[in-house]
Enzyme design. Sequence first.
Site, PDB file in Angstrom:
ATOM      1  N   ASP A  33       0.809  -1.221   0.000  1.00 24.32           N
ATOM      2  CA  ASP A  33       0.000   0.000   0.000  1.00 24.32           C
ATOM      3  C   ASP A  33       0.840   1.266   0.000  1.00 24.32           C
ATOM      4  O   ASP A  33       0.331   2.353  -0.255  1.00 24.32           O
ATOM      5  CB  ASP A  33      -0.860   0.032   1.269  1.00 24.32           C
ATOM      6  CG  ASP A  33      -2.216  -0.600   1.076  1.00 24.32           C
ATOM      7  OD1 ASP A  33      -2.686  -0.643  -0.065  1.00 24.32           O
ATOM      8  OD2 ASP A  33      -2.800  -1.044   2.080  1.00 24.32           O
TER       9      ASP A  33
HETATM   10  C1  GLC Z   1      -1.599  -3.691   5.419  1.00 22.92           C
HETATM   11  C2  GLC Z   1      -2.827  -3.762   4.550  1.00 22.92           C
HETATM   12  C3  GLC Z   1      -2.617  -4.669   3.362  1.00 22.92           C
HETATM   13  C4  GLC Z   1      -1.358  -4.337   2.647  1.00 22.92           C
HETATM   14  C5  GLC Z   1      -0.167  -4.317   3.596  1.00 22.92           C
HETATM   15  C6  GLC Z   1       1.105  -3.861   2.931  1.00 22.92           C
HETATM   16  O1  GLC Z   1      -1.421  -4.892   6.093  1.00 22.92           O
HETATM   17  O2  GLC Z   1      -3.947  -4.197   5.296  1.00 22.92           O
HETATM   18  O3  GLC Z   1      -3.703  -4.571   2.487  1.00 22.92           O
HETATM   19  O4  GLC Z   1      -1.158  -5.279   1.649  1.00 22.92           O
HETATM   20  O5  GLC Z   1      -0.446  -3.437   4.653  1.00 22.92           O
HETATM   21  O6  GLC Z   1       1.080  -2.506   2.631  1.00 22.92           O
HETATM   22  C1  GLC Z   2      -0.558   2.567   5.986  1.00 22.22           C
HETATM   23  C2  GLC Z   2       0.204   1.356   6.463  1.00 22.22           C
HETATM   24  C3  GLC Z   2      -0.111   0.149   5.645  1.00 22.22           C
HETATM   25  C4  GLC Z   2      -1.572  -0.013   5.447  1.00 22.22           C
HETATM   26  C5  GLC Z   2      -2.222   1.281   4.944  1.00 22.22           C
HETATM   27  C6  GLC Z   2      -3.706   1.107   4.849  1.00 22.22           C
HETATM   28  O1  GLC Z   2      -0.105   2.951   4.758  1.00 22.22           O
HETATM   29  O2  GLC Z   2       1.592   1.556   6.438  1.00 22.22           O
HETATM   30  O3  GLC Z   2       0.446  -0.987   6.286  1.00 22.22           O
HETATM   31  O4  GLC Z   2      -1.805  -1.014   4.533  1.00 22.22           O
HETATM   32  O5  GLC Z   2      -1.919   2.327   5.814  1.00 22.22           O
HETATM   33  O6  GLC Z   2      -4.359   2.241   4.487  1.00 22.22           O
END
Ligand code: GLC
Ligand code: GLC
Length: 820
Positions: A493
């Site tokens: 993300d």
């Molecule tokens: C969080 C989110 C997931 C994403 C991950 C890596 O765990 O829930 O959707 O893939 O972060 O950014």
């Molecule tokens: C932030 C976190 C990530 C998560 C995302 C969800 O970027 O670092 O882990 O997946 O929020 O919105």
Amino acid sequence: MRYGYFNDESREYVITRPDTPLPWINYLGSEAYFGIISNTAGGYSFYKDARLRRLTRYRLNNVPLDSGGRYIYLRDDDAPSNRSDPNFWSPTWQPSRIPLDEYECRHGLGYTTIRSRRKDIEAQIRYFVPLGESLEIWELTITNHRDQSINLSAFLAIEFCLWDALDDATNFQRNLSLAEVEVDDGVIYHKTEYRERRNHFAYLACSEEVAGFDTQREAFLGAYRGWESPAAVEAGQLSNSMASGWQPIGAQHIKIHLDAGQQKEIIFILGYHENSQDEKFDPPESQRLNKRTVKPVIARYVQVEEVERAFQALRTYWDELLDLLQVSTPDAHTNRLVNLWNVYQVMVTFNLSRSASYFESGIGRGIGFRDSNQDLLGFLHLIPERARERILDLAATQLPSGGAYHQYQPLTKRGNDDIGSNFNDDPLWLVLSTSAYIKETDDWSILDEAVPYDNKPGTEEPLFDHLERSIGYTLDRLGPHRLPLIGRADWNDCLNLNCFSDTPGQSFQTTTNKDGNVAESVFIAGMFILAANEMADIARRRQLNEQAEAFSRAAQEMEEALWSAGWDGDWFRRAYDDFGNPIGSKQCEEGKIFIEPQGMCIMAGLGLENGRAMQALDSVAERLATPHGILLHQPAYSRYYLHLGEISSYPAGYKENAGVFCHTNPWIMIAEARVGRGNNAFDYYLRINPSVREEISDVHKCEPYVYAQMIAGHDTPMHGEAKNSWLTGTAAWNYVAITQWILGIRPTYDGLAIEPVIPTEWEGFKAVRRFRGTRYTIHVERHSPGNEIRLEVNGMPIDGSIIPTPPTGTEEVDVIVKLG
Ligand code: GLC
Ligand code: GLC
């Protein structure tokens, strides 16, 4: 250092001191009514939606830690009270934190029991939610171990939330003038906003006669006092206050006389109840709550026998779920996680996605499309009907383009417009969860279910067509290297290549200020190959040969693009940025190698024949592996890069910026298993296994019975410290890695495959697995090192590694696996 121990027999984690490094929590509830409960009774409850139907207040990120909860105070009414030696205490340690002579918290499956003793008064409170009910039970048992009788007071106290947790914590100009309660027959009813559009209320009831109550917080606590020493508890008397605006609470006073050695049980119920819209009031023209349908529920659960029956039913429910797969391996940590805690955590992620934990406030996120499709991989075999429903719910939020809303709201099941779409990996996860569902259940009919797009009636198409659109979505969005465009982000993300943000507070996920036609993802390319090959397989089995061909060809072409632009020489690259430069390459100054494409590409079968898979895994071992797990990338980003986005917003070593992002570690375990290196796969498995990490609880800090999303990487001074426990895809993926790839018990379309890739030193293991209605008892015996297998099914040798599906109605199948 440890703060407790696993009791594998009783299926509990026993915490032996209250001051754990962080609140160590558990979950109550499994259907609609849920609660979070810490080892000192902190936490809160809600009905279905942690934001919109919050029953009780909790203050995350407060001091002291873990403020707000299900509190009971005991008071020795015969003893004098003074400030240095108060005559009251909290049997759950919080909130008074008065020292206890004994303390023990047992977190079990769907229940928590806290037992303590102070000055020879023992108290035990068992908290749980009966199956099928919207209420929680606190069962208090008090024992007088003194040799004379005692007069005690028990006070129970909770603070009601005014339903919408965000509004409750922010909109004070309105909400300090809202609260309303009713007290009737000793039962406290919280009915804020019931007068207008709500038809639901909360209630607090007790099995005993109530000597007094309070519903106005200030009357109970006293001005400028906190929960640690309420004035009313100190005084030993409540004032029957009626909340009117301000902060409504539920406090009840029970007087207890206990002879020497005597024991008494008291039941408290905190519940949620709905009335039909036209029967809200009784009498109808009054403003009094209609209590006709709630009273029988209360009457039932204030009885000790009913409560015991409900508790036993809860235990049976969990025992039956766990029985679906039980293993006995030479490693206690593996057994504990596979047989119990990993399964439990997976079920919690099914129920709560990423909404409510000690790190998720319950206010922010709904059900994530990508997250829930991955969570499904862990619980398909446990609750196939509910998994089916979840798949269809997710598919109904897909858009006609094949793209998907990134999240939907659990209460409405509608796509969430705030976050929107364009996370270009999202649609492909639906293919992977659906194919896994079919392999488990053999239920091909799911593909024919008519499912709408964006929940719009009239747009229904068979699920199969949705999956086709998922594949099409990627193919419609290829970049300069014929690799998939990344959109807002892929699995990571925080790799936001189309968001050049220099405005503080702007959302990295929803800001897009580049045209999106250049930045590409090697990760999605690998995932696409995996998904397109699944689709080819599915199509072929449905005699859709032309489509099958097309899917295979698409996978093939993607593979060519991947080898030409996605291979860096020693590992797979990660992506291309908006300038067309590689990310995760030797050419980069920082972020030279990333874990995700190594895992995903090898899971998709790439490099197994030409040696590159092994090469990539050796690079991972050399550059990313630490004793606390495998880092997301290296070197960490030492500063903020405008063209990379949120990933470089975190200080080096945290979260997506080179933390051990545990979710990705099992991909490498699977990849190691695929290249046949069981020792490596299992070694990685142990590094992040929470039970192994129990030994270093003072470093790890989070609960030793569940996975955390992240362990701080070696670029931080806190290396090894975990955060964001419970709600993470780590749960499902570790379960898949250990059960399906290391132990090798893997559902396929044609039956159960058994292909263990276990450590060389293991002599074997035993497993019992229910699969499509049959119970398979599996004995794996190692004859020599290596992964060659010979199967004997019911005493007969068979070819290959897939056990042919037995005739319908077969109850038992015995399998002997000769390994080596
Ligand atoms: C969080 C989110 C997931 C994403 C991950 C890596 O765990 O829930 O959707 O893939 O972060 O950014
Ligand atoms: C932030 C976190 C990530 C998560 C995302 C969800 O970027 O670092 O882990 O997946 O929020 O919105």
